[in-house]
Motif scaffolding. Structure first.
Motif, PDB file in Angstrom:
ATOM      1  N   MET A   1       0.828  -1.184   0.000  1.00 43.47           N
ATOM      2  CA  MET A   1       0.000   0.000   0.000  1.00 43.47           C
ATOM      3  C   MET A   1       0.877   1.255   0.000  1.00 43.47           C
ATOM      4  O   MET A   1       0.510   2.254  -0.608  1.00 43.47           O
ATOM      5  CB  MET A   1      -0.916  -0.009   1.218  1.00 43.47           C
ATOM      6  N   LEU A   2       1.993   1.165   0.686  1.00 39.83           N
ATOM      7  CA  LEU A   2       2.908   2.299   0.681  1.00 39.83           C
ATOM      8  C   LEU A   2       3.437   2.545  -0.731  1.00 39.83           C
ATOM      9  O   LEU A   2       3.642   3.691  -1.133  1.00 39.83           O
ATOM     10  CB  LEU A   2       4.055   2.055   1.654  1.00 39.83           C
ATOM     11  N   TYR A   3       3.631   1.479  -1.490  1.00 42.44           N
ATOM     12  CA  TYR A   3       4.082   1.600  -2.877  1.00 42.44           C
ATOM     13  C   TYR A   3       3.085   2.419  -3.697  1.00 42.44           C
ATOM     14  O   TYR A   3       3.477   3.311  -4.441  1.00 42.44           O
ATOM     15  CB  TYR A   3       4.257   0.202  -3.470  1.00 42.44           C
ATOM     16  N   TRP A   4       1.800   2.111  -3.545  1.00 43.84           N
ATOM     17  CA  TRP A   4       0.778   2.833  -4.318  1.00 43.84           C
ATOM     18  C   TRP A   4       0.681   4.285  -3.883  1.00 43.84           C
ATOM     19  O   TRP A   4       0.425   5.176  -4.689  1.00 43.84           O
ATOM     20  CB  TRP A   4      -0.566   2.137  -4.207  1.00 43.84           C
ATOM     21  N   ALA A   5       0.874   4.550  -2.594  1.00 45.34           N
ATOM     22  CA  ALA A   5       0.868   5.937  -2.125  1.00 45.34           C
ATOM     23  C   ALA A   5       2.012   6.715  -2.777  1.00 45.34           C
ATOM     24  O   ALA A   5       1.835   7.857  -3.203  1.00 45.34           O
ATOM     25  CB  ALA A   5       0.985   5.980  -0.610  1.00 45.34           C
ATOM     26  N   LEU A   6       3.169   6.087  -2.886  1.00 39.90           N
ATOM     27  CA  LEU A   6       4.301   6.747  -3.525  1.00 39.90           C
ATOM     28  C   LEU A   6       4.079   6.931  -5.018  1.00 39.90           C
ATOM     29  O   LEU A   6       4.476   7.951  -5.595  1.00 39.90           O
ATOM     30  CB  LEU A   6       5.583   5.957  -3.267  1.00 39.90           C
ATOM     31  N   VAL A  11       2.868  10.728  -9.452  1.00 36.16           N
ATOM     32  CA  VAL A  11       1.931  11.181 -10.484  1.00 36.16           C
ATOM     33  C   VAL A  11       1.475  12.608 -10.186  1.00 36.16           C
ATOM     34  O   VAL A  11       1.392  13.451 -11.094  1.00 36.16           O
ATOM     35  CB  VAL A  11       0.724  10.220 -10.591  1.00 36.16           C
ATOM     36  N   ALA A  12       1.209  12.900  -8.922  1.00 37.30           N
ATOM     37  CA  ALA A  12       0.779  14.247  -8.546  1.00 37.30           C
ATOM     38  C   ALA A  12       1.883  15.267  -8.803  1.00 37.30           C
ATOM     39  O   ALA A  12       1.616  16.365  -9.289  1.00 37.30           O
ATOM     40  CB  ALA A  12       0.367  14.278  -7.084  1.00 37.30           C
ATOM     41  N   LEU A  13       3.120  14.911  -8.498  1.00 39.07           N
ATOM     42  CA  LEU A  13       4.227  15.834  -8.723  1.00 39.07           C
ATOM     43  C   LEU A  13       4.446  16.101 -10.209  1.00 39.07           C
ATOM     44  O   LEU A  13       4.662  17.241 -10.623  1.00 39.07           O
ATOM     45  CB  LEU A  13       5.503  15.280  -8.089  1.00 39.07           C
ATOM     46  N   VAL A  14       4.376  15.057 -11.023  1.00 39.65           N
ATOM     47  CA  VAL A  14       4.560  15.224 -12.468  1.00 39.65           C
ATOM     48  C   VAL A  14       3.410  16.035 -13.058  1.00 39.65           C
ATOM     49  O   VAL A  14       3.630  16.946 -13.866  1.00 39.65           O
ATOM     50  CB  VAL A  14       4.695  13.844 -13.162  1.00 39.65           C
ATOM     51  N   ALA A  15       2.195  15.723 -12.650  1.00 37.77           N
ATOM     52  CA  ALA A  15       1.039  16.455 -13.167  1.00 37.77           C
ATOM     53  C   ALA A  15       1.082  17.916 -12.734  1.00 37.77           C
ATOM     54  O   ALA A  15       0.738  18.813 -13.511  1.00 37.77           O
ATOM     55  CB  ALA A  15      -0.255  15.798 -12.692  1.00 37.77           C
ATOM     56  N   GLY A  16       1.521  18.161 -11.516  1.00 36.97           N
ATOM     57  CA  GLY A  16       1.640  19.538 -11.048  1.00 36.97           C
ATOM     58  C   GLY A  16       2.704  20.311 -11.805  1.00 36.97           C
ATOM     59  O   GLY A  16       2.535  21.497 -12.111  1.00 36.97           O
ATOM     60  N   ALA A  17       3.808  19.633 -12.111  1.00 35.70           N
ATOM     61  CA  ALA A  17       4.885  20.290 -12.856  1.00 35.70           C
ATOM     62  C   ALA A  17       4.456  20.613 -14.288  1.00 35.70           C
ATOM     63  O   ALA A  17       4.911  21.601 -14.867  1.00 35.70           O
ATOM     64  CB  ALA A  17       6.123  19.398 -12.869  1.00 35.70           C
ATOM     65  N   LEU A  18       3.580  19.794 -14.857  1.00 34.46           N
ATOM     66  CA  LEU A  18       3.126  20.016 -16.224  1.00 34.46           C
ATOM     67  C   LEU A  18       1.907  20.932 -16.311  1.00 34.46           C
ATOM     68  O   LEU A  18       1.444  21.241 -17.401  1.00 34.46           O
ATOM     69  CB  LEU A  18       2.815  18.672 -16.892  1.00 34.46           C
ATOM     70  N   SER A  25      -4.113  17.487  -7.869  1.00 35.27           N
ATOM     71  CA  SER A  25      -4.778  17.518  -6.562  1.00 35.27           C
ATOM     72  C   SER A  25      -5.485  16.202  -6.270  1.00 35.27           C
ATOM     73  O   SER A  25      -5.484  15.732  -5.126  1.00 35.27           O
ATOM     74  CB  SER A  25      -5.751  18.685  -6.477  1.00 35.27           C
ATOM     75  N   ALA A  26      -6.072  15.582  -7.294  1.00 34.56           N
ATOM     76  CA  ALA A  26      -6.726  14.292  -7.087  1.00 34.56           C
ATOM     77  C   ALA A  26      -5.712  13.218  -6.723  1.00 34.56           C
ATOM     78  O   ALA A  26      -5.932  12.427  -5.791  1.00 34.56           O
ATOM     79  CB  ALA A  26      -7.500  13.885  -8.334  1.00 34.56           C
ATOM     80  N   SER A  27      -4.593  13.186  -7.415  1.00 35.91           N
ATOM     81  CA  SER A  27      -3.560  12.195  -7.123  1.00 35.91           C
ATOM     82  C   SER A  27      -2.945  12.419  -5.749  1.00 35.91           C
ATOM     83  O   SER A  27      -2.649  11.469  -5.031  1.00 35.91           O
ATOM     84  CB  SER A  27      -2.463  12.243  -8.187  1.00 35.91           C
ATOM     85  N   ALA A  28      -2.745  13.663  -5.386  1.00 34.45           N
ATOM     86  CA  ALA A  28      -2.198  13.964  -4.061  1.00 34.45           C
ATOM     87  C   ALA A  28      -3.180  13.537  -2.968  1.00 34.45           C
ATOM     88  O   ALA A  28      -2.769  13.020  -1.924  1.00 34.45           O
ATOM     89  CB  ALA A  28      -1.883  15.440  -3.949  1.00 34.45           C
ATOM     90  N   GLY A  29      -4.458  13.750  -3.198  1.00 39.41           N
ATOM     91  CA  GLY A  29      -5.466  13.311  -2.222  1.00 39.41           C
ATOM     92  C   GLY A  29      -5.490  11.810  -2.062  1.00 39.41           C
ATOM     93  O   GLY A  29      -5.564  11.293  -0.937  1.00 39.41           O
ATOM     94  N   ILE A  30      -5.423  11.098  -3.161  1.00 40.23           N
ATOM     95  CA  ILE A  30      -5.400   9.633  -3.101  1.00 40.23           C
ATOM     96  C   ILE A  30      -4.141   9.151  -2.390  1.00 40.23           C
ATOM     97  O   ILE A  30      -4.193   8.235  -1.558  1.00 40.23           O
ATOM     98  CB  ILE A  30      -5.509   9.041  -4.522  1.00 40.23           C
ATOM     99  N   ALA A  31      -3.000   9.766  -2.703  1.00 38.73           N
ATOM    100  CA  ALA A  31      -1.753   9.378  -2.045  1.00 38.73           C
ATOM    101  C   ALA A  31      -1.826   9.619  -0.544  1.00 38.73           C
ATOM    102  O   ALA A  31      -1.361   8.785   0.244  1.00 38.73           O
ATOM    103  CB  ALA A  31      -0.588  10.154  -2.651  1.00 38.73           C
TER     104      ALA A  31
END
Length: 54
Positions: A1-6, A11-18, A25-31
Motif C-alpha cells: 500500500m505504501l508503494y501505491w501511495a508513492l 503522479v501528482a508531482l509530475v502532473a503539477g509540474a506540467l 490535486s486528485a492524485s495527491a489526495g489519493i496518495a
C-alpha cells in the motif's frame, strides 16, 4: 500500500509540474489517503505483534 501511495505522489508531482492542477490535486489526495491507511494498518500490526508476544 505504501508503494501505491508513492506512485500517486509521483503522479501528482509530475502532473503539477506540467500544469494539470486537477489531476495533481486528485492524485495527491489519493496518495494522502493511502498513506494514512498504511499508517493505521502498520500501527495495528505493531500492536498485535506486541500483544501476541506476551
Amino acid at each position: 500500500m505504501l508503494y501505491w501511495a508513492l506512485v500517486f505522489l509521483v503522479v501528482a508531482l509530475v502532473a503539477g509540474a506540467l500544469g494539470f492542477g486537477g489531476i495533481a490535486s486528485a492524485s495527491a489526495g489519493i496518495a494522502q489517503i493511502l498513506f494514512f491507511i498504511f499508517l493505521v494498518l502498520f500501527a495495528v500490526s505493531l500492536i498485535m505483534g506486541f500483544v501476541r508476544r506476551r
